[in-house]
Design an enzyme around this catalytic site. Structure first.
Site, PDB file in Angstrom:
ATOM      1  N   SER A   1       0.839  -1.214   0.000  1.00 46.21           N
ATOM      2  CA  SER A   1       0.000   0.000   0.000  1.00 46.21           C
ATOM      3  C   SER A   1       0.865   1.252   0.000  1.00 46.21           C
ATOM      4  O   SER A   1       0.359   2.364   0.090  1.00 46.21           O
ATOM      5  CB  SER A   1      -0.914  -0.002   1.228  1.00 46.21           C
ATOM      6  OG  SER A   1      -0.171  -0.196   2.420  1.00 46.21           O
TER       7      SER A   1
ATOM      8  N   ASN B   1      -2.315  -2.439  13.182  1.00 46.18           N
ATOM      9  CA  ASN B   1      -3.776  -2.244  13.134  1.00 46.18           C
ATOM     10  C   ASN B   1      -4.217  -0.988  13.873  1.00 46.18           C
ATOM     11  O   ASN B   1      -5.094  -0.256  13.394  1.00 46.18           O
ATOM     12  CB  ASN B   1      -4.495  -3.462  13.728  1.00 46.18           C
ATOM     13  CG  ASN B   1      -4.206  -4.728  12.933  1.00 46.18           C
ATOM     14  OD1 ASN B   1      -3.571  -4.659  11.879  1.00 46.18           O
ATOM     15  ND2 ASN B   1      -4.642  -5.873  13.425  1.00 46.18           N
TER      16      ASN B   1
ATOM     17  N   THR C   1     -39.012  26.748 -11.088  1.00 47.87           N
ATOM     18  CA  THR C   1     -39.345  25.413 -10.587  1.00 47.87           C
ATOM     19  C   THR C   1     -39.657  24.597 -11.843  1.00 47.87           C
ATOM     20  O   THR C   1     -40.175  25.162 -12.819  1.00 47.87           O
ATOM     21  CB  THR C   1     -40.576  25.414  -9.647  1.00 47.87           C
ATOM     22  OG1 THR C   1     -41.699  25.907 -10.384  1.00 47.87           O
ATOM     23  CG2 THR C   1     -40.370  26.285  -8.420  1.00 47.87           C
ATOM     24  N   HIS C   2     -39.337  23.339 -11.836  1.00 46.22           N
ATOM     25  CA  HIS C   2     -39.506  22.476 -13.024  1.00 46.22           C
ATOM     26  C   HIS C   2     -38.776  23.061 -14.239  1.00 46.22           C
ATOM     27  O   HIS C   2     -39.170  22.810 -15.374  1.00 46.22           O
ATOM     28  CB  HIS C   2     -40.984  22.289 -13.384  1.00 46.22           C
ATOM     29  CG  HIS C   2     -41.841  21.919 -12.220  1.00 46.22           C
ATOM     30  ND1 HIS C   2     -42.049  20.610 -11.836  1.00 46.22           N
ATOM     31  CD2 HIS C   2     -42.520  22.690 -11.331  1.00 46.22           C
ATOM     32  CE1 HIS C   2     -42.829  20.596 -10.761  1.00 46.22           C
ATOM     33  NE2 HIS C   2     -43.128  21.843 -10.435  1.00 46.22           N
TER      34      HIS C   2
ATOM     35  N   SER D   1     -13.266  25.363 -28.539  1.00 41.68           N
ATOM     36  CA  SER D   1     -13.434  24.115 -29.282  1.00 41.68           C
ATOM     37  C   SER D   1     -12.347  24.040 -30.339  1.00 41.68           C
ATOM     38  O   SER D   1     -11.940  25.054 -30.903  1.00 41.68           O
ATOM     39  CB  SER D   1     -14.821  24.118 -29.930  1.00 41.68           C
ATOM     40  OG  SER D   1     -14.813  23.320 -31.089  1.00 41.68           O
TER      41      SER D   1
ATOM     42  N   LYS E   1     -16.861  28.955 -30.154  1.00 40.59           N
ATOM     43  CA  LYS E   1     -17.260  28.391 -28.860  1.00 40.59           C
ATOM     44  C   LYS E   1     -16.394  28.831 -27.680  1.00 40.59           C
ATOM     45  O   LYS E   1     -15.195  29.012 -27.807  1.00 40.59           O
ATOM     46  CB  LYS E   1     -17.204  26.854 -28.933  1.00 40.59           C
ATOM     47  CG  LYS E   1     -18.190  26.255 -29.904  1.00 40.59           C
ATOM     48  CD  LYS E   1     -19.506  25.948 -29.252  1.00 40.59           C
ATOM     49  CE  LYS E   1     -19.367  24.816 -28.328  1.00 40.59           C
ATOM     50  NZ  LYS E   1     -20.384  23.856 -28.329  1.00 40.59           N
TER      51      LYS E   1
ATOM     52  N   GLU F   1     -18.517  22.086 -15.938  1.00 44.62           N
ATOM     53  CA  GLU F   1     -18.881  20.719 -16.350  1.00 44.62           C
ATOM     54  C   GLU F   1     -18.040  19.693 -15.610  1.00 44.62           C
ATOM     55  O   GLU F   1     -18.517  18.611 -15.250  1.00 44.62           O
ATOM     56  CB  GLU F   1     -18.710  20.566 -17.857  1.00 44.62           C
ATOM     57  CG  GLU F   1     -19.769  21.328 -18.632  1.00 44.62           C
ATOM     58  CD  GLU F   1     -19.467  21.452 -20.109  1.00 44.62           C
ATOM     59  OE1 GLU F   1     -20.404  21.557 -20.893  1.00 44.62           O
ATOM     60  OE2 GLU F   1     -18.279  21.450 -20.487  1.00 44.62           O
TER      61      GLU F   1
ATOM     62  N   TYR G   1      -9.748  -6.183  12.396  1.00 47.59           N
ATOM     63  CA  TYR G   1      -9.052  -5.749  11.194  1.00 47.59           C
ATOM     64  C   TYR G   1      -9.025  -6.867  10.153  1.00 47.59           C
ATOM     65  O   TYR G   1      -8.823  -8.033  10.468  1.00 47.59           O
ATOM     66  CB  TYR G   1      -7.607  -5.313  11.513  1.00 47.59           C
ATOM     67  CG  TYR G   1      -6.857  -4.881  10.267  1.00 47.59           C
ATOM     68  CD1 TYR G   1      -6.969  -3.584   9.785  1.00 47.59           C
ATOM     69  CD2 TYR G   1      -6.084  -5.790   9.543  1.00 47.59           C
ATOM     70  CE1 TYR G   1      -6.325  -3.183   8.619  1.00 47.59           C
ATOM     71  CE2 TYR G   1      -5.436  -5.393   8.379  1.00 47.59           C
ATOM     72  CZ  TYR G   1      -5.561  -4.094   7.928  1.00 47.59           C
ATOM     73  OH  TYR G   1      -4.931  -3.713   6.776  1.00 47.59           O
TER      74      TYR G   1
ATOM     75  N   LYS H   1      -8.251   3.643   1.648  1.00 51.30           N
ATOM     76  CA  LYS H   1      -7.528   4.915   1.574  1.00 51.30           C
ATOM     77  C   LYS H   1      -7.608   5.637   0.239  1.00 51.30           C
ATOM     78  O   LYS H   1      -7.845   6.854   0.204  1.00 51.30           O
ATOM     79  CB  LYS H   1      -6.056   4.689   1.937  1.00 51.30           C
ATOM     80  CG  LYS H   1      -5.867   4.376   3.391  1.00 51.30           C
ATOM     81  CD  LYS H   1      -4.468   3.947   3.686  1.00 51.30           C
ATOM     82  CE  LYS H   1      -4.424   3.073   4.909  1.00 51.30           C
ATOM     83  NZ  LYS H   1      -5.190   1.788   4.745  1.00 51.30           N
TER      84      LYS H   1
HETATM   85  N1  ARG Z   1      -1.253  -1.356   5.108  1.00 51.47           N
HETATM   86  C1  ARG Z   1      -2.247  -1.759   6.030  1.00 51.47           C
HETATM   87  C2  ARG Z   1      -3.538  -0.982   5.793  1.00 51.47           C
HETATM   88  O1  ARG Z   1      -3.491  -0.007   5.121  1.00 51.47           O
HETATM   89  C3  ARG Z   1      -1.771  -1.517   7.419  1.00 51.47           C
HETATM   90  C4  ARG Z   1      -2.266  -2.473   8.448  1.00 51.47           C
HETATM   91  C5  ARG Z   1      -1.699  -3.799   8.237  1.00 51.47           C
HETATM   92  N2  ARG Z   1      -2.079  -4.717   9.267  1.00 51.47           N
HETATM   93  C6  ARG Z   1      -1.964  -5.998   9.107  1.00 51.47           C
HETATM   94  N3  ARG Z   1      -2.321  -6.752  10.083  1.00 51.47           N
HETATM   95  N4  ARG Z   1      -1.503  -6.495   7.998  1.00 51.47           N
HETATM   96  O2  ARG Z   1      -4.578  -1.343   6.264  1.00 51.47           O
END
Ligand code: ARG
Length: 459
Positions: free
Chosen positions: A22, A110, A155-156, A277, A283, A290, A317, A325
């Site tokens: 990650s 975790n 409205t509408h 354009s 244009k 947009e 976890y 993320k």
């Molecule tokens: N890279 C992991 C995440 O974003 C971190 C936690 C990892 N924990 C584990 N037990 N492998 O969630």
């Protein structure tokens, strides 16, 4: 360096290594991971796992590392370690050797990852609050300049009643105020420190969790370790706040795209937020608006993704949660960009007062006024509504506006209608008479702007 080699005979398959990593997105959490590690070093000092001097050495190295990554975050990306937590630990081990290996005592990735992510979210909330406030200020400035610009309200998508451009601006101001209050709510709920929850069941070490909370700027400390490491409510909440606000910005964009169209021609967007354009030389396209409208979709995408990601996920976890993320980062960056872009558009917007006025004169948007007039002459509203409907029909057939009908025509429908009707049919009268709280009248609008300027320190 992997953080878990002991019970393995074989190294990770290279493809799995990449699949599992990650780092290419969680490097965004470097600062938070380092600050969390400094706080943790202080926590394990209090429980005598390291000495004062050792803690100082660790802290010094972590501060150096923070300076390095702040200057050049991309240095992280050249590493092939699994994630940002492994990366920070590896940097420390490279510098301090065995001492650095003590830092993870009692801690798990975790509780570390959710602490980092919460700290990141909290900092983003502050940034977004500021950006929303900037946009609020810009809306007020445009409202102030357009307090006497009468235009049709819809409205509408049919002309309904006259409003002012300022009233339109202030409608979006209300939405932004709600967005900010939702952000504040979300902030309060996420302001709970999970560090010290261990992998899932707490830590055996005598850790002062309140102290960690204090060091990291959390107001509260979590109550249940199992929940702490499994909780991503704050991610869902933030993306949902972003989604609602993006919905507002998409409606703002859609309104302005329409106002800017050749058909409405109420505003002109500046050259610096439009593009041309490649084929049609005449244009000037509202690309900025947009794109805001379009980017709303990707934020909704992230909301659906996080909801589905967490649905039915067993406690606590699971690695699935690593997928929380990218959508979050993308949603918040996108939202921030769209808020800024909306402000840039407002900076240079040109409102065409005359065109707005002419459009407001069309479409019988003063018909309600006529019905209200009849009510003042003691005719029940339902009856008045019917009578005005018939008058409008005659005006449509004659292709004229209500105020262009002569008095005889009006009196055909009801004898109570007198000469004074013409005054009340004027657009200015329509606006001014709507003086109830929240109404469009010039007086009300002025007062609202005054109050909002005080709220935002704009005076
Ligand atoms: N890279 C992991 C995440 O974003 C971190 C936690 C990892 N924990 C584990 N037990 N492998 O969630």
């Amino acid at each position: 360096m992997v953080l878990w080699g002991g019970r393995f005979f074989k190294k990770s398959d290279n493809f799995f290594k990449k699949f599992n990593s990650s780092l290419y997105f969680d490097y965004n959490l470097a600062k938070q991971d380092i600050l969390g590690s400094i706080a943790w070093s202080k926590a394990i000092l209090s429980s005598n796992i390291i000495t004062y001097d050792e803690q100082q050495m660790i802290e010094r190295e972590l501060i150096n590392l923070l300076e390095k990554v702040t200057k050049e975050p991309s240095i992280i990306l050249s590493s092939d370690v699994e994630d940002i937590h492994s990366w920070v630990e590896k940097q420390l081990v490279d510098k301090l050797g065995a001492l650095a290996k003590k830092l993870h005592t009692g801690r798990s990735r975790n509780d570390q990852v959710t602490t980092d992510l919460k700290l990141w979210c909290k900092s983003q909330v502050i940034i977004l609050m500021d950006e929303l406030t900037n946009l609020e200020k810009k809306l007020i400035l445009v409202a102030e300049k357009t307090i006497d610009v009468i235009m049709p309200g819809y409205t509408h998508l049919q002309r309904a009643q006259p409003i002012t451009f300022a009233h339109w601006c202030l409608a979006y101001l209300e939405m932004l105020k709600r967005d900010k209050s939702r952000l504040e709510d979300a902030y309060q709920r996420m302001d709970v420190n999970p560090l010290g929850s261990g992998a899932l069941s707490g830590t055996t070490w005598n850790i002062d969790r309140e102290k960690i909370s204090c060091l990291l700027g959390f107001t509260n400390t979590s109550n249940n370790s199992l929940d702490s490491v499994g909780d991503r409510d704050y991610v869902i909440e933030l993306i949902s706040v972003a989604s609602i606000s993006m919905m507002h910005l998409s409606r703002f964009s859609e309104d302005l795209i329409f106002f800017n169209s050749g058909e409405a021609n109420f505003i002109e967007l500046s050259d610096d937020v439009t593009s041309g354009s490649s084929l049609m030389p005449q244009k000037k396209n509202p690309d900025s608006l947009e794109l805001i409208r379009g980017k709303c979709a990707r934020v909704y995408g992230s909301l659906v993704q996080i909801l589905v990601l967490l649905k039915s996920l067993p406690l606590s976890y699971n690695k699935d949660m690593q997928e929380d993320k990218e959508g979050l980062f993308d949603a918040l960056y996108t939202w921030n960009n769209c808020v800024q872009m909306s402000g840039l558009i407002l900076d240079t917007i040109k409102v065409k007062k005359k065109n707005c006025y002419s459009a407001a004169q069309l479409g019988y948007s003063n018909a309600t006024e006529l019905a209200d007039y009849l009510v003042t002459k003691n005719i029940p509203f339902r009856e008045a509504h019917y009578i005005v409907g018939q008058i409008v029909l005659e005006a449509i057939n004659k292709n004229v506006s209500l105020e262009q009908l002569d008095l005889c025509t009006f009196q055909k429908y009801h004898t109570v209608i007198e000469k004074d009707v013409y005054k009340i049919l004027s657009l200015e009268s329509c606006i001014n008479k709507r003086n109830s709280q929240g109404g469009v009248s010039f007086l009300r609008t002025k007062k609202v702007i005054e109050n909002e300027k005080i709220r935002l320190n704009l005076t």
